[in-house]
Structure formats: structure tokens, C-alpha cells
Design an enzyme around this catalytic site. Structure first.
Site, PDB file in Angstrom:
ATOM      1  N   TRP A 294       0.812  -1.217   0.000  1.00  0.00           N
ATOM      2  CA  TRP A 294       0.000   0.000   0.000  1.00  0.00           C
ATOM      3  C   TRP A 294       0.850   1.273   0.000  1.00  0.00           C
ATOM      4  O   TRP A 294       0.315   2.366   0.064  1.00  0.00           O
ATOM      5  CB  TRP A 294      -0.907   0.011   1.234  1.00  0.00           C
ATOM      6  CG  TRP A 294      -1.750  -1.213   1.369  1.00  0.00           C
ATOM      7  CD1 TRP A 294      -2.983  -1.450   0.816  1.00  0.00           C
ATOM      8  CD2 TRP A 294      -1.426  -2.396   2.109  1.00  0.00           C
ATOM      9  NE1 TRP A 294      -3.442  -2.683   1.160  1.00  0.00           N
ATOM     10  CE2 TRP A 294      -2.501  -3.299   1.959  1.00  0.00           C
ATOM     11  CE3 TRP A 294      -0.335  -2.779   2.889  1.00  0.00           C
ATOM     12  CZ2 TRP A 294      -2.518  -4.562   2.555  1.00  0.00           C
ATOM     13  CZ3 TRP A 294      -0.342  -4.038   3.484  1.00  0.00           C
ATOM     14  CH2 TRP A 294      -1.420  -4.916   3.310  1.00  0.00           C
ATOM     15  N   ASP A 295       2.181   1.141  -0.044  1.00  0.00           N
ATOM     16  CA  ASP A 295       3.084   2.275   0.111  1.00  0.00           C
ATOM     17  C   ASP A 295       2.869   2.961   1.457  1.00  0.00           C
ATOM     18  O   ASP A 295       2.934   4.174   1.574  1.00  0.00           O
ATOM     19  CB  ASP A 295       2.924   3.278  -1.036  1.00  0.00           C
ATOM     20  CG  ASP A 295       4.097   4.259  -1.109  1.00  0.00           C
ATOM     21  OD1 ASP A 295       5.140   3.995  -0.496  1.00  0.00           O
ATOM     22  OD2 ASP A 295       3.956   5.300  -1.778  1.00  0.00           O
ATOM     23  N   TYR A 296       2.621   2.178   2.475  1.00  0.00           N
ATOM     24  CA  TYR A 296       2.472   2.692   3.834  1.00  0.00           C
ATOM     25  C   TYR A 296       3.802   2.593   4.578  1.00  0.00           C
ATOM     26  O   TYR A 296       3.902   2.017   5.658  1.00  0.00           O
ATOM     27  CB  TYR A 296       1.382   1.923   4.574  1.00  0.00           C
ATOM     28  CG  TYR A 296      -0.035   2.355   4.263  1.00  0.00           C
ATOM     29  CD1 TYR A 296      -0.319   3.630   3.763  1.00  0.00           C
ATOM     30  CD2 TYR A 296      -1.104   1.489   4.484  1.00  0.00           C
ATOM     31  CE1 TYR A 296      -1.612   4.027   3.487  1.00  0.00           C
ATOM     32  CE2 TYR A 296      -2.415   1.885   4.218  1.00  0.00           C
ATOM     33  CZ  TYR A 296      -2.660   3.155   3.714  1.00  0.00           C
ATOM     34  OH  TYR A 296      -3.950   3.543   3.459  1.00  0.00           O
ATOM     35  N   LYS A 322       1.713   7.060   7.950  1.00  0.00           N
ATOM     36  CA  LYS A 322       0.787   7.518   6.910  1.00  0.00           C
ATOM     37  C   LYS A 322      -0.649   7.081   7.204  1.00  0.00           C
ATOM     38  O   LYS A 322      -1.602   7.744   6.795  1.00  0.00           O
ATOM     39  CB  LYS A 322       1.205   6.959   5.547  1.00  0.00           C
ATOM     40  CG  LYS A 322       2.503   7.513   4.990  1.00  0.00           C
ATOM     41  CD  LYS A 322       2.805   6.865   3.653  1.00  0.00           C
ATOM     42  CE  LYS A 322       4.053   7.429   3.014  1.00  0.00           C
ATOM     43  NZ  LYS A 322       4.338   6.787   1.708  1.00  0.00           N
TER      44      LYS A 322
END
Length: 658
Positions: A294-296, A322
């Protein structure tokens, strides 16, 4: 223990990044007497090629060291100013290539300061500045003169060697300031997202602060049985000199949205990692997102402070994310101060993906922003019969809440990959024991594109398109916006949040930012703006910039906005404060943010209290104006007009590229 900032010698105020100053000259009682003390222009507007300047983000936080205010420009020039007048004292230009197309644009968040206690008091380079560059150099300068330190590396610089051939020169760069502890300077890196599976490794490097000789390297990602790169440290780091620890906020493995080639939790990616700063040995690690698709990743500096926990005071690491979480960890062991639960999260990923069944959720400190998005959260600025585009877009997406996996159908990702807390980090008041953080609220639409289709398609305009070479899917990512050019989620789009960590309670929320610099006639709808930048706490006030052109002061106790100071361009940077010759100053870099589509500039602006005979002028005002108070048909007409202006505001907030 980390001492609070008196003169702002570190990027985050102190080595632990609390962004707190004990100065109390400026208070809620007199903040409306602030005046602009001086403005400095770097000259980048005139001196840089327009195409390169159009790719800048002026995110620097100045330091006050050796009687100079020192900062770096987006092109890695280091500038020293007189703290009281803003007059330039010296300037160093490393002559970075303006044709590199850096993946994360031209940006330099700051420099690091170090004093060689072994050197004679009058020795050259006894006090040094360290800076990482867009072309992957680590440079050492004399803090008093700006001249290179010739004994460091080769003529004052060390070139960072990347083991893997780059796809283009700008795939690898350095954007955040190095840190220094126990005579070791530590530097991370910023690497282009979603280009390929087998991406450059996110190695963190330690060098001898005197000679530039390599001391150690640490790759956060354990590569046994996986194919991936990244897990790099692009965000600012923190140092506990007494313990000899450096704290790394690590990023996600490559690529961001498909992890089929990297099964498992991908330790130590998406983690707070504590290393022995003298050797690079791992002390402990705590992962905040398992097997991230999730690009977290962790975008913010770990904040080091002494916290009253209800069971005594403890030295802790506070890590905002984030997702809007705040993890509070014991500084010695990395164990959570309060319970963190592994909870089941949505499953059912694309073929070849291997999601983990649970993710960690803090139980004591509440999230800083909502983590679920429902149909009632859609923003209808005008009636649906006029514009139903947000309903049409979002209604077709998979939306099972936080950690819904990316799909070929399209996934609603909320908070977005640039949401929650970003690189600006959080501030902590050790006296009041309150944490303050800016958060952004927006929705991302993430869609996986099968490889055969992706190889034939032309990247859509205005959409972040990642080829993810080596994976069976490419990815598109776009912020959900209406046909009128407004965000699809209800305002506020940016907030400051105050948290009592001991009580586990949100004390207040305050919307930060208006539409004034976007809407026709300067109409100021208080909807907030994305807030990737951080804050500073001083004298019972919290100061912050935004993506409109104001520096703001909020009451630290209530969140009430008390003052605005007009800037030449948006201050998408962290403010800082210091005392000089008996007067307290507040300074912010005001150069805008090219990825968010704001106006751009090249200014550094300082404020102080008015002296005898001075008075605040049009650009400095208390908050008593009726901006944005419209009703009925006038509001609808104005919204349509405002949309024409907003359509140029691209809101392309791309995860770690913010």
C-alpha cells in the site's frame, strides 16, 4: 535524554526531533504583534533553467549554528545568513546536474552540524556541515566559512556508490539531512518508486565524520528468498548520543503495490530500526506494516522524548505513520509502551500475491484521522445532478477499509499513500506532554494493470504510472477528484491534531489552510490543504505552514488559529525558531511544492515581534476576517468558479515523493 532546542542545531530542533523550543518571548498574548523581519531570495527563479526549477520542492529547515542561519536550496546550494538581518554571509554551490530528472524532484530538507572536539578551537573544519545531494554525494563543509573540508573523502566529498545500475541518473538521490553521533555521520537515500522489482537496495551508510572513511553499511531488507530492493531511509533520522543509537524510519520494499516476489513480512522494511551508531549493528526493530503493498512506509522522523506513561516516566520513540497511527516504543528495547494488537485485515489479492493475514494496530493512542471511507464521506460541492463524478469513480472500487489490497478492478486507498503524517513529522511538548502533528486527508485510487496491457498502454496524463518491471502488474495511482477539480472526500483536507499520549486522547483538531491562493477573488474557504510539512511548538503556540501562502500560529491549548503571516509562496517546509540578540525569530522556507502544483518561489522568511515604532501590516493579521462565508446560490456559483482554479492544483501527492 534529549535536551530541548535552544538554538536549533538539528533538523528537528534537537537530535531527537521534538521540534520544541523553550523560548517564550512569542506567546498567544502577543503573537498578533509579529512582523516580517527580513526576506532572503536564493535567486533560483532567475538562475536555474525553467524546466529544472519547475521540478523543485523547497523543503529545507534552517539551522542556527556558529552565529549563522544555514540551510540548503533544492539544488543543494548551502547558504549562511546573518540571523538578525537575513544578509548572506557565504554560499557554497556543489553544481548538481540540472538535467538528472530526479525521481523525487529537486529537494534538500536540510544539513547536519557536528563539532570535532579533538580539533583546536581555531582549526578549519572544527565545526562542520554535512549534506547529501541529489546526485548522491555526501559533502562536508566548514560551518564558519562554507569551504570544503579537504580531509573528508576526496576534497570534502564522498560519492555514494550504488551497486545496481540505475535506469536513469535520477533514480537514486538523497533528500533528507544526514545525522551525526559519536563521530559517525549517517546518510540514507531516496529511490524512485515502482519502476522495477529488482530495484536498488536501500542501504544506510555510516562514515567517519573526520575522514569520510566508510564505517559500516546496513541494508534494512533481509534478502533471503526474495527479490526486492528499497526499504531505504528517505525520511529524516534521529540520534540518541548517550545510548549510541541512531533511529531509522524505513520504507517499503520494491515495488510498492505488488509483493509476489517478496513473500513474508519483509523485515526490516516499514520499521523503526535502532542501530548502534558506531558499528551499524542492529539493536532492535519494530515493524509497523507487514508485507507492504500500500506504500504505507514510514515517512516521518522518529521522535525521541521522555514521556509520562501513567506508570512512570520512560524514554520512548514516537513514530507517526501515513495510516494515522502513532506507535510509542521503549527506546532501549523497541517494545510497545502500550499494547499493539495484530488484527485481521482484508484478504483476496491478485494472483501471485501473498498477503499476510494481520497488521499491527496500536490500542491506546487513537488514530490521528479516520481510516475508513464510506459513501457519506464523498464531498458534494454542488448537487449530484450537476456533478456525480466522485460517486461514479469511488462506487466502482473495492473498498473494504484499511489495508484493502490493490486490485485490477481498482482499490480505494484511504488514508492515501501521502496521507496521515508525512516527512514533516510530529512535535512534542515535553512540558505539557502533548504531541502535535499535521495530517492530510485524501483518497487514492490504485489499480493494477496486467503486464500485457501495461506494455501496450500510453500512461494516462495526470496519473502516476508505475511500470513495476519484473512484476505481472503495472500500477496506476491517482488522487480521487471530481470533474470540477475538487477532492472527492469531504473537507477538511488538512488538519493539525493535538494528542495527550498518556491519556490516549485526541485533545483537539484544527483545520489548516484555505482556498485563498486558488479560488477566484481570493475567496478563503476553510477546507484545509494537504499538510506534508511539520510544526514547531514554542511559547504556548504551534506554528505551521500549508499549501497556501501563510505561516500560521495556533493556540497550543485549544487549536484556535490566532495569527497568519503572509508568505511570497507556500511554506511547504518545517518552521524553526531561535533567539538572536534578545529577540525571538520564526523562520520558514517559502518556495512552494511542484508536485502539489502550488506556486513556486525561492524565499526564506523571518518573523519577530514588532519593535518600537513598528506595526504589523497587511501580510500579518489576527484571525477575524469572514473569508469564505457565502450561502445559497452564491456559494454554488463561486464553487464552480473556484473549480476552474482548483483544476490546476494537481494534488499529485505520491507517497514518499511528497
Amino acid at each position: 535524554m534529549v535536551a530541548p532546542a535552544l538554538s536549533w542545531q538539528h533538523w528537528g530542533g534537537d537530535a531527537g526531533g521534538t521540534r520544541f523550543s523553550p523560548l517564550e518571548q512569542i506567546t498567544p498574548a502577543n503573537v498578533d504583534n509579529l512582523v516580517r523581519a527580513w526576506t532572503y531570495h536564493t535567486g533560483d527563479i532567475e538562475s536555474r533553467p525553467p524546466a529544472a526549477f519547475a521540478r523543485t520542492k523547497f523543503e529545507a529547515t534552517p539551522l542556527l549554528v556558529d552565529d549563522s542561519l544555514v540551510f540548503c536550496t533544492p539544488f543543494n546550494e548551502v547558504v549562511a545568513l546573518d540571523p538578525g538581518t537575513g544578509v548572506q554571509k557565504w554560499r557554497f554551490d556543489p553544481k548538481v546536474d540540472t538535467g538528472r530528472r530526479p525521481a523525487n524532484r529537486y529537494a534538500c530538507r536540510g544539513v547536519a552540524y557536528w563539532v570535532d572536539e579533538r580539533a583546536a578551537l581555531d582549526a578549519a573544519c572544527r565545526s562542520r556541515l554535512f549534506m547529501g545531494t541529489v546526485d548522491a554525494r555526501l559533502i562536508a563543509l566548514d560551518a564558519r566559512t562554507g569551504r570544503r573540508c579537504p580531509e573528508f573523502g576526496t576534497d570534502g566529498e564522498v560519492r555514494i556508490e550504488v551497486a545496481k545500475a540505475l535506469l536513469w541518473p535520477g533514480e537514486f538521490q538523497i533528500t533528507s539531512a544526514p545525522v551525526v553521533g559519536r563521530d559517525v555521520v549517517v546518510v540514507g537515500s531516496s529511490i524512485g518508486d515502482n519502476a522495477r522489482v529488482d530495484a536498488p537496495e536501500g542501504v544506510v551508510r555510516g562514515f567517519d565524520a573526520r575522514t569520510g572513511q566508510p564505517r559500516w553499511s546496513f541494508d534494512p531488507l533481509i534478502h533471503d528468498g526474495i527479490t526486492a530492493g528499497h526499504a531505504n531511509v528517505w525520511a529524516p533520522m534521529s540520534v540518541d548520543e548517550d545510548r549510541g543509537l541512531v533511529f531509522l524510519p524505513t520504507s517499503s520494499p520494491s515495488p510498492d503495490f505488488f509483493g509476489g516476489a517478496r513473500p513474508g513480512d519483509n523485515r526490516h522494511s516499514d520499521s523503526v530500526v535502532a542501530l548502534r551508531i558506531e558499528t551499524g549493528a542492529l539493536a532492535w526493530s519494530f515493524q509497523t506494516t507487514h508485507h507492504d503493498v500500500w506504500d504505507y512506509d514510514l515517512p516521518a522522523q522518529p521522535t525521541l522524548a521522555r514521556l509520562e506513561t501513567g506508570q512512570g516516566a520512560r524514554d520512548v520513540v514516537m513514530q507517526p505513520t501515513k495510516q494515522g497511527f502513532v506507535f510509542v516504543l521503549d527506546r532501549n528495547t523497541g517494545a510497545p509502551i502500550w499494547p499493539v494488537e495484530e488484527r485481521a485485515v482484508p484478504q483476496g489479492a491478485v494472483e501471485g500475491e501473498q498477503l499476510l493475514p494481520t497488521q499491527p494496530f496500536p490500542t491506546h493512542v487513537p488514530p490521528l484521522l479516520p481510516q475508513h471511507f464510506a459513501s457519506e464521506d464523498i464531498f458534494h460541492a454542488v448537487p449530484r445532478v450537476v456533478d456525480s463524478s466522485c460517486d461514479d469513480q469511488l462506487g466502482a472500487l473495492r473498498n473494504d477499509g484499511l489495508y484493502t489490497p490493490p486490485t485490477t478492478r481498482g482499490t480505494l486507498l484511504y488514508p492515501m499513500t501521502g496521507g496521515g503524517v508525512n516527512w514533516g513529522g510530529a512535535a512534542f511538548d515535553p512540558v505539557r506532554q502533548i504531541l502535535y502533528a499535521n495530517v492530510s486527508r485524501a483518497v487514492h485510487i490504485v489499480r493494477l494493470i496486467p503486464r500485457d496491457e501495461a506494455d501496450r498502454m500510453t500512461p494516462p496524463r495526470g496519473v502516476d504510472f508505475g511500470l513495476q518491471r519484473g512484476a505481472p502488474f503495472a500500477v496506476t495511482r491517482v488522487v480521487a477528484m471530481s470533474r470540477l477539480g475538487l477532492l472527492c472526500n469531504r473537507p477538511p483536507w488538512g488538519e493539525m491534531v493535538a494528542v495527550d499520549l498518556k491519556a490516549g486522547k485526541i485533545l483537539w483538531r484544527a483545520t489548516v489552510g484555505t482556498t485563498e491562493d486558488r479560488a477566484p477573488l481570493g475567496l478563503a474557504f476553510k477546507w484545509g490543504t494537504p499538510l506534508v510539512n511539520g510544526v514547531v511548538v514554542t511559547g504556548g503556540l504551534v506554528f505551521t505552514g500549508a499549501m497556501d501562502a501563510y505561516l500560521r500560529a495556533l493556540d497550543a491549548g485549544t487549536g484556535e488559529e490566532l495569527w497568519q503571516g503572509r508568505l511570497p509562496a507556500p511554506g511547504v517546509a518545517n518552521p524553526m525558531t531561535y533567539e538572536w540578540k534578545g529577540e525571538q525569530y520564526l523562520v520558514i522556507a517559502a518556495g512552494g511544492h511542484s508536485e502539489a502544483g502550488t506556486s513556486l518561489g525561492d524565499s526564506v522568511v523571518a518573523f519577530r515581534l514588532a519593535r518600537a515604532g513598528e506595526a504589523p501590516s497587511w501580510w500579518s493579521r489576527t484571525i477575524d476576517r469572514p473569508g469564505g462565508r457565502l450561502s445559497g446560490g452564491a456559494l454554488v456559483v463561486t464553487l464552480v468558479l473556484a473549480a476552474l482554479a482548483f483544476s490546476g492544483w494537481q494534488w499529485r501527492v505520491r507517497g514518499r515523493r511528497v
